[in-house]
Design a protein around this motif. Structure first.
Motif, PDB file in Angstrom:
ATOM      1  N   THR A 138      42.454  48.128  36.955  1.00 10.68           N
ATOM      2  CA  THR A 138      42.853  47.226  38.050  1.00 10.68           C
ATOM      3  C   THR A 138      42.490  45.768  37.721  1.00 10.68           C
ATOM      4  OG1 THR A 138      42.469  49.050  39.542  1.00 10.68           O
ATOM      5  CG2 THR A 138      42.641  46.878  40.546  1.00 10.68           C
ATOM      6  N   GLU A 139      41.296  45.567  37.165  1.00 15.50           N
ATOM      7  CA  GLU A 139      40.864  44.203  36.825  1.00 15.50           C
ATOM      8  C   GLU A 139      41.817  43.558  35.825  1.00 15.50           C
ATOM      9  OE1 GLU A 139      38.645  42.458  38.301  1.00 15.50           O
ATOM     10  OE2 GLU A 139      38.471  44.261  39.531  1.00 15.50           O
ATOM     11  N   GLU A 140      42.177  44.340  34.810  1.00 19.53           N
ATOM     12  CA  GLU A 140      43.052  43.824  33.753  1.00 19.53           C
ATOM     13  C   GLU A 140      44.430  43.485  34.324  1.00 19.53           C
ATOM     14  OE1 GLU A 140      41.039  46.453  33.447  1.00 19.53           O
ATOM     15  OE2 GLU A 140      39.683  45.746  31.879  1.00 19.53           O
ATOM     16  N   CYS A 141      44.922  44.342  35.230  1.00 17.14           N
ATOM     17  CA  CYS A 141      46.227  44.066  35.859  1.00 17.14           C
ATOM     18  C   CYS A 141      46.175  42.733  36.594  1.00 17.14           C
ATOM     19  CB  CYS A 141      46.589  45.179  36.850  1.00 17.14           C
ATOM     20  SG  CYS A 141      47.052  46.720  36.059  1.00 17.14           S
ATOM     21  N   THR A 158      59.244  41.937  33.105  1.00 17.49           N
ATOM     22  CA  THR A 158      59.124  43.213  32.368  1.00 17.49           C
ATOM     23  C   THR A 158      59.761  44.410  33.093  1.00 17.49           C
ATOM     24  OG1 THR A 158      57.015  43.943  33.340  1.00 17.49           O
ATOM     25  CG2 THR A 158      56.884  42.406  31.487  1.00 17.49           C
ATOM     26  N   GLY A 159      60.239  44.206  34.336  1.00 14.70           N
ATOM     27  CA  GLY A 159      60.845  45.326  35.079  1.00 14.70           C
ATOM     28  C   GLY A 159      59.850  46.018  35.994  1.00 14.70           C
ATOM     29  N   SER A 160      58.557  45.706  35.837  1.00 14.92           N
ATOM     30  CA  SER A 160      57.506  46.290  36.691  1.00 14.92           C
ATOM     31  C   SER A 160      56.387  45.270  36.800  1.00 14.92           C
ATOM     32  CB  SER A 160      56.881  47.531  36.055  1.00 14.92           C
ATOM     33  OG  SER A 160      57.846  48.467  35.685  1.00 14.92           O
ATOM     34  N   SER A 161      55.748  45.226  37.971  1.00 14.18           N
ATOM     35  CA  SER A 161      54.524  44.439  38.032  1.00 14.18           C
ATOM     36  C   SER A 161      53.480  45.198  37.210  1.00 14.18           C
ATOM     37  CB  SER A 161      54.079  44.260  39.488  1.00 14.18           C
ATOM     38  OG  SER A 161      53.964  45.522  40.089  1.00 14.18           O
ATOM     39  N   CYS A 162      52.271  44.633  37.086  1.00 16.80           N
ATOM     40  CA  CYS A 162      51.287  45.331  36.255  1.00 16.80           C
ATOM     41  C   CYS A 162      50.827  46.619  36.943  1.00 16.80           C
ATOM     42  CB  CYS A 162      50.072  44.440  35.999  1.00 16.80           C
ATOM     43  SG  CYS A 162      50.360  43.281  34.671  1.00 16.80           S
ATOM     44  N   PHE A 163      50.861  47.699  36.220  1.00 11.63           N
ATOM     45  CA  PHE A 163      50.373  48.987  36.717  1.00 11.63           C
ATOM     46  C   PHE A 163      49.241  49.448  35.811  1.00 11.63           C
ATOM     47  CE2 PHE A 163      54.198  48.868  39.122  1.00 11.63           C
ATOM     48  CZ  PHE A 163      53.968  49.682  40.224  1.00 11.63           C
ATOM     49  N   PRO A 169      48.009  46.577  30.146  1.00 14.16           N
ATOM     50  CA  PRO A 169      46.673  46.511  30.764  1.00 14.16           C
ATOM     51  C   PRO A 169      45.668  47.429  30.055  1.00 14.16           C
ATOM     52  CG  PRO A 169      48.371  46.645  32.463  1.00 14.16           C
ATOM     53  CD  PRO A 169      49.072  46.787  31.149  1.00 14.16           C
ATOM     54  N   GLN A 170      46.123  48.577  29.561  1.00 13.04           N
ATOM     55  CA  GLN A 170      45.222  49.486  28.843  1.00 13.04           C
ATOM     56  C   GLN A 170      44.756  48.844  27.536  1.00 13.04           C
ATOM     57  OE1 GLN A 170      43.897  52.339  29.725  1.00 13.04           O
ATOM     58  NE2 GLN A 170      45.025  52.717  31.624  1.00 13.04           N
ATOM     59  N   ILE A 171      45.679  48.173  26.854  1.00 10.04           N
ATOM     60  CA  ILE A 171      45.307  47.506  25.589  1.00 10.04           C
ATOM     61  C   ILE A 171      44.308  46.386  25.886  1.00 10.04           C
ATOM     62  CG2 ILE A 171      46.172  46.052  23.695  1.00 10.04           C
ATOM     63  CD1 ILE A 171      48.813  47.668  23.830  1.00 10.04           C
ATOM     64  N   LYS A 172      44.564  45.653  26.964  1.00  5.91           N
ATOM     65  CA  LYS A 172      43.654  44.547  27.307  1.00  5.91           C
ATOM     66  C   LYS A 172      42.229  45.069  27.531  1.00  5.91           C
ATOM     67  CE  LYS A 172      42.847  40.781  30.581  1.00  5.91           C
ATOM     68  NZ  LYS A 172      42.110  40.033  29.547  1.00  5.91           N
ATOM     69  N   LYS A 173      42.120  46.192  28.243  1.00  5.08           N
ATOM     70  CA  LYS A 173      40.788  46.753  28.513  1.00  5.08           C
ATOM     71  C   LYS A 173      40.098  47.104  27.182  1.00  5.08           C
ATOM     72  CE  LYS A 173      38.500  50.609  30.794  1.00  5.08           C
ATOM     73  NZ  LYS A 173      38.725  51.976  31.248  1.00  5.08           N
ATOM     74  N   PHE A 174      40.846  47.716  26.294  1.00  8.33           N
ATOM     75  CA  PHE A 174      40.271  48.120  24.992  1.00  8.33           C
ATOM     76  C   PHE A 174      39.850  46.879  24.195  1.00  8.33           C
ATOM     77  CE2 PHE A 174      41.135  49.658  20.496  1.00  8.33           C
ATOM     78  CZ  PHE A 174      40.001  50.457  20.416  1.00  8.33           C
ATOM     79  N   SER A 382      43.673  53.235  45.322  1.00  8.82           N
ATOM     80  CA  SER A 382      42.740  53.333  44.195  1.00  8.82           C
ATOM     81  C   SER A 382      41.657  54.382  44.396  1.00  8.82           C
ATOM     82  CB  SER A 382      42.133  51.973  43.880  1.00  8.82           C
ATOM     83  OG  SER A 382      41.753  51.352  45.058  1.00  8.82           O
ATOM     84  N   LYS A 383      41.448  54.814  45.679  1.00  3.86           N
ATOM     85  CA  LYS A 383      40.383  55.793  45.897  1.00  3.86           C
ATOM     86  C   LYS A 383      40.999  57.158  46.238  1.00  3.86           C
ATOM     87  CE  LYS A 383      36.427  56.440  48.884  1.00  3.86           C
ATOM     88  NZ  LYS A 383      36.645  56.625  50.289  1.00  3.86           N
TER      89      LYS A 383
END
Ligand code: XUL
Length: 541
Positions: A138-141, A158-163, A169-174, A382-383
């Protein structure tokens, strides 16, 4: 023989379907379940147990072990690998595989005498792969969207907001939290392009369909968006494979498969794609007009689109379709996950589940459940917490009907942004065998619902894509209509028509369901009085 092979590397299994495109026959339909056949990887429903419910990873080596196993199974069944003209595949979307600089040599030098997973192990820069069920970014998005300007701007691009589950976003976290390993990463693949790389013995490109699920591709230009790539991680551009149209011939099959299983050396590999673009073909949605609801681990709603129409609410996605047009997709994470949850809670089987649906009344006496047993994608929750309105936790009958009505109302409400009146729905996926569930689907959407013969539409779509891509530009070229004919057509007799009275009840139910959602997620008014009123009306009927 005009045999084409389609593989599907999905969350819980690896499957294969082979078709003879000339005779219209389906020659095989075989599957390897990860939990059952590869217990050494310790997965539950195909994923690695993790203390944090938001973190969901899988072991990419398990997918390779499954590939060896699946082909060994086919060999044992007497399948003639030498008859295969071309292969394509489908991968669970969004999941990513991180390879180091040794990967190029490892892929090139695969030896038939050794296992694939053992050989690829030294080529991994990251041991595990975050997959589509991961909701930990969520933070990265937020950071990426802030960098670009807004949610809407990212969606437009991109056709979608950040999910959370999307690859960017997964790459950014890594890259942010595991900088040393990111530095050692030479290529980042999707599940589809990773499996394709192994098939051709070199880094494979990513196709436009699966590339659309990354928050990195410009959906209109169908090329990496520099802006998005820069906003995601430094040095990312050189780590991304090339993007290609979905019907691209990406090379001949690696010697490993020729030596070990008997493929011909000139067997071609057509770019792999995501499971949803593949399923679009597997259910024959090559033109707009109908929609498909796939009831799998997650439930998805998708259909063909001539031009990219983006959701203003930031829900749902636009992907590139294998036909070169576009497709819409909305993913509801709590699909089978929620249905199984109820079955397990009360220890009942599918027969009893269906019997309850058949003998309870539409509208569920005004009892509603928001089935967020896991963090939900649509609507964004998210919960993990199932929220009940007037429904007792021990009420088995109320919960069975409640979950199905909730799922179908949510699909109907959250697909409104597409602005299409859906008159026909094709139902696929494991739970589509259950006609009682499909009756609720028909009534909630006021649409006729059809079932499909092929259970695995993603693998079928991959096989059909292999045929289309392989014959493209030759004398035997086939139109999409000709490719899908006889394969990707609904079973006519399976039609389930909406019931007029129930459609009326559900019109009201959908509004009440929306009110519950607004109350639980957006601080809206308490819907309890309206639900009581609805329950009184139902009693009067
Ligand atoms: C789609 C999505 C899921 C996976 C399941 O966006 O996340 O449908 O593709 O495999």
């Amino acid at each position: 023989m005009s045999v084409y092979l389609g593989l599907d590397s999905s969350t819980q299994s690896l499957s294969a379907i082979a078709v003879n495109i000339v005779t219209g026959e389906t020659l095989l339909d075989v599957s390897v379940s990860f939990d059952e056949r590869l217990p050494q990887f310790g997965t539950e429903n195909g994923v690695l147990p993790n203390g944090d419910p938001n973190v969901v990873h899988a072991d990419p080596l398990m997918w390779l072990a499954a590939l060896d196993l699946l082909f060994a199974d086919l060999k044992a069944l007497g399948f003639d690998f030498s008859s295969v003209k071309a292969i394509s595949g489908s991968g669970q979307q969004h999941g990513s595989v991180y390879l180091n600089s040794r990967a190029t040599a490892v892929l090139k030098g695969l030896e038939a005498s050794r296992r694939l997973d053992v050989q690829l192990q030294p080529a991994l820069a990251r041991k595990t792969s975050p997959i589509w069920m991961d909701s930990s970014t969520t933070e990265e998005c937020k950071a990426i969207e802030a960098n670009i300007g807004s949610r809407a701007a990212v969606a437009e691009l991109t056709g979608s907001s950040c999910f959370e589950r999307f690859t960017g976003p997964q790459i950014k976290k890594f890259a942010d939290y595991d900088a040393t390993k990111y530095a050692k990463t030479a290529k980042i693949h999707l599940v589809s392009s990773f499996m394709a790389s192994v098939m051709i013995g070199k880094h494979a490109p990513i196709d436009h369909g699966d590339g659309s699920g990354m928050n990195l591709m410009d959906i209109k230009k169908k090329d990496w968006s520099d802006t998005m790539v820069k906003a995601t991680a430094s040095g990312l551009s050189s780590r991304l494979p090339k993007l290609v149209p979905s019907d691209t011939d990406i090379g001949r099959i690696n010697k490993y498969f020729v030596d070990k299983f008997g493929f011909k050396t000139n067997t071609r590999v057509i770019a792999w794609s995501g499971d949803n673009p593949c399923s679009l073909i597997g259910v024959g949605l090559i033109k707009p007009g109908h929609a498909c609801i796939s009831l799998g681990t997650s439930d998805t709603f998708f259909g063909a689109m001539p031009t990219p129409k983006i959701s203003k609410e930031g829900e749902g996605h636009v992907f590139s379709s294998p036909t070169g047009d576009y497709m819409s997709l909305i993913c509801f994470l709590n699909g089978s996950l929620a249905r199984e949850h109820i079955k397990e809670q009360f220890n009942i089987g599918w027969d009893e589940f269906s019997e309850i649906l058949a003998t309870t009344r539409p509208g569920n006496h005004g009892k509603i459940i928001l089935p967020y047993f896991s963090p939900e994608i649509t609507p964004h929750v998210s919960k993990a917490e199932a929220i009940r309105y007037g429904l007792d936790t021990s009420d088995l009958r109320g919960k069975v009907r409640g979950v199905i009505e909730a799922q179908m109302a949510s699909i109907a409400n959250h697909s409104k942004w597409m602005g299409v009146r859906t008159r026909t729905i094709y139902a696929t996926g494991g739970a589509s065998a259950n006609r009682e569930i499909l009756q609720v689907m028909a009534d909630m959407n006021n649409a006729s619902v059809y079932q499909f013969k092929a259970g695995n539409t993603a693998a079928l779509g991959a096989a059909l894509r292999a045929a289309h891509g392989h014959l493209k530009g030759t004398k035997a070229e086939l139109s999409w209509d000709a490719v899908i004919k006889g394969f990707a057509e609904p079973v006519k007799k399976s039609i389930i028509k909406p019931d007029k009275e129930t459609v009326k009840t559900y019109k009201r139910f959908r509004k009440l369901y929306q009110a519950c959602e607004d109350h639980a997620l957006r601080g809206g008014e308490d819907p309890s009085p309206a639900l009581k009123e609805f329950s009184r009306e139902l009693r009067g009927k």
